[in-house]
Write an enzyme that holds these catalytic residues in place. Structure first.
Site, PDB file in Angstrom:
ATOM      1  N   GLY A 171       0.813  -1.205   0.000  1.00  0.00           N
ATOM      2  CA  GLY A 171       0.000   0.000   0.000  1.00  0.00           C
ATOM      3  C   GLY A 171       0.846   1.254   0.000  1.00  0.00           C
ATOM      4  N   GLY A 172       0.409   2.260   0.756  1.00  0.00           N
ATOM      5  CA  GLY A 172       1.113   3.536   0.809  1.00  0.00           C
ATOM      6  C   GLY A 172       2.535   3.415   1.296  1.00  0.00           C
ATOM      7  N   GLY A 404      21.711  10.795 -31.650  1.00  0.00           N
ATOM      8  CA  GLY A 404      21.310  11.405 -30.393  1.00  0.00           C
ATOM      9  C   GLY A 404      21.855  10.667 -29.187  1.00  0.00           C
ATOM     10  CB  ALA A 405      22.593   7.107 -28.535  1.00  0.00           C
TER      11      ALA A 405
END
Length: 515
Positions: A171-172, A404-405
């Site tokens: 959960g949280g 771009g790499a």
């Protein structure tokens, strides 16, 4: 003399706190292969150094519980001490007390020790072993989680924060580890998920076990939530100790120097890295030729295997390493690799750890899946992380550095301090085959022997455009070096960069957000 009753009352309360949930529950913890909260802290901290705080706080919800009992310690042990001689604050949830569930005063104890860690500017370690929010305390439990998350965020980028999952974390409760810098997890006694198997089954009809939903293997290989997993509690805590040895106490100090055996086997690199760019090799073997013996400590080794990240030492001093891994996907960058590397770069920049980047990258991974799941937005995180980093940054281009790499892997244009390349390095918009197919498509199609013509154009293109000397002539790299010079060049670069003025480079404070 004081009346003996005062001493006896204090001793009784101390004993009740140390007993936790009682011997029966302690035995149950051991049968699961788990240690108790105090056993874990005793093992983690240097002998005799741990000082417990708030041990007499008691459960405040006893009137709501069917057993109508007070629980000394309220299911968590908190305090401070030293690990490897470094001052550290820690909390350890005690599963023997109400299943380690988090209530109002349980959370206050954790928040108190987190506040102390931030005031003292020393690392904080959270050991998680809890059944989740204490239902009978209602909104007070939820408020407790929120206060912890708030402090995690305030401390981010100021002090190292480490989470250790040694039991359930549901959960949280999962969000606190997710905000911290590193997450450890035991392989056979822990799991993490926002909604458990029962809820999943009720809502979706899917039948799944706790391990299949949120076990250590899932988070190491698929989700990328966990950075390290080990067989049991003891091995996890040994891993935490090792990690701390690479880290500073806070963002205003430098990592500690740790004596080790220096290594320079750069003369072996020609044998490890073939000049045939179609042949793969293990980048870890490259790293091991020049870092101190046994000092490379890989992070997230089973997630996004196309990029390798981790800490190492060169001549006893910590560095962070980001390296393409040709053994997986040819070393190309995809969404997971970009995010994995970006967050590591930001951590190193937060905590004054120099970064070495080893480049052998054919590009960003193409395809519908990558585009539709956000490679543009998520790949940009790596560009942003390197551009923002002001720690000393050294790059070595081994073979391919395309498109771009090439830019994203700590290029000169993103602010790298030194960029070196081996003579076999190829730096270009794309590989020769792709470039020739676009530039000379018409000529090749009209040729009497298209195959030979294609190969001729490839050879010509490689000779004219893909050598490192073109980049060197234009100042995009600082030097072309021989493999056997690798250790010396890297070492010398980091040594002179100790003089770097990070504030002059535009340093600004930032947190290590969950990229």
């Amino acid at each position: 003399m004081w009346n003996q009753k005062y001493r006896e009352e204090l001793e009784r309360r101390r004993a009740a706190s140390i007993e936790g949930g009682g011997q029966r529950r302690i035995d149950g913890q051991h049968k699961k292969g788990k240690q108790t909260a105090r056993e874990r802290l005793t093992f983690l901290f240097d002998q005799g150094s741990f000082v417990e705080l708030n041990s007499l706080i008691e459960t405040q919800s006893h009137q709501l519980r069917t057993d109508n009992r007070n629980y000394p310690g309220d299911g968590v042990v908190t305090g401070y001490g030293t690990v490897n001689g470094m001052p550290v604050c820690a909390s350890a949830q005690d599963f023997t007390v109400i299943g380690g569930t988090l209530g109002e005063y349980h959370a206050k104890k954790i928040c108190n020790i987190m506040d102390m860690a931030l005031r003292l500017k020393i690392p904080y370690i959270s050991i998680n072993d809890s059944g989740g929010a204490r239902i009978e305390e209602g909104i007070a439990s939820m408020d407790g989680y929120g206060n912890i998350f708030y402090r995690n965020t305030k401390a981010s980028g100021v002090i190292p924060q480490i989470s250790v999952i040694l039991g359930p974390c549901a959960g949280g409760a999962c969000y606190s580890p997710a905000i911290t810098d590193f997450v450890f997890m035991s392989q056979h006694s822990s799991n993490m998920f926002i909604t458990g198997p029962a809820v999943v089954s009720a809502v979706t009809g899917e039948q799944i076990s706790a391990d299949e939903l949120g076990g250590a293997d899932v988070h190491m290989q698929k989700s990328g939530v966990v950075h390290f997993s080990y067989e049991n509690d003891t091995q996890c805590l040994e891993g935490v100790k090792r990690l701390l040895s690479y880290l500073p106490e806070n963002n205003n100090t430098l990592p500690p120097s740790m004596a080790g055996q220096a290594m320079d086997e750069s003369d072996q690199l020609e044998e490890i890295v073939p000049d045939n760019k179609r042949k793969a090799y293990d980048i870890r073997k490259v790293i091991e030729t020049f870092v101190d013996v046994d000092s490379f400590f890989e992070i997230q080794p089973l997630f996004a295997g196309n990029i390798v990240i981790g800490f190492a030492r060169i001549n006893s001093e910590s560095i962070g390493i980001v390296a393409n891994q040709p053994l997986f996907m040819g070393g190309s960058l995809d969404i997971n690799a970009s995010e994995k590397a970006a967050r590591f770069v930001r951590f190193c920049d937060c905590f004054n750890i120099p970064i070495l980047t080893l480049v052998d990258v054919p590009g960003f991974m193409p395809g519908r899946t990558q585009e539709h799941t956000g490679i543009i937005r998520r790949g940009a995180k790596l560009l942003y992380a390197f551009s923002e980093a002001t720690v000393p940054r050294v790059t070595l281009i081994l073979r391919k550095a395309f498109g771009g790499a090439y830019i994203a892997m700590n290029s000169k244009c993103l602010g790298a301090d030194f960029v070196f390349a081996w003579p076999i390095a190829e730096i270009a918009v794309m590989g020769a085959e792709g470039a020739v197919s676009i530039l000379y498509k018409k000529e090749i199609e009209q040729s009497e022997d298209p195959k030979t013509e294609h190969e001729t154009y490839i050879q010509s293109y490689e000779e004219q455009y893909m050598t490192p000397y073109i980049a060197a002539e234009k100042g995009y790299i600082d030097e072309v070096i021989l493999p056997e010079e690798t250790k010396r060049k890297i070492q010398d670069a980091f040594e002179v960069l100790k003089l770097k003025d990070r504030k002059a480079a535009g340093m600004r404070e930032h947190g290590n957000i969950p990229l």
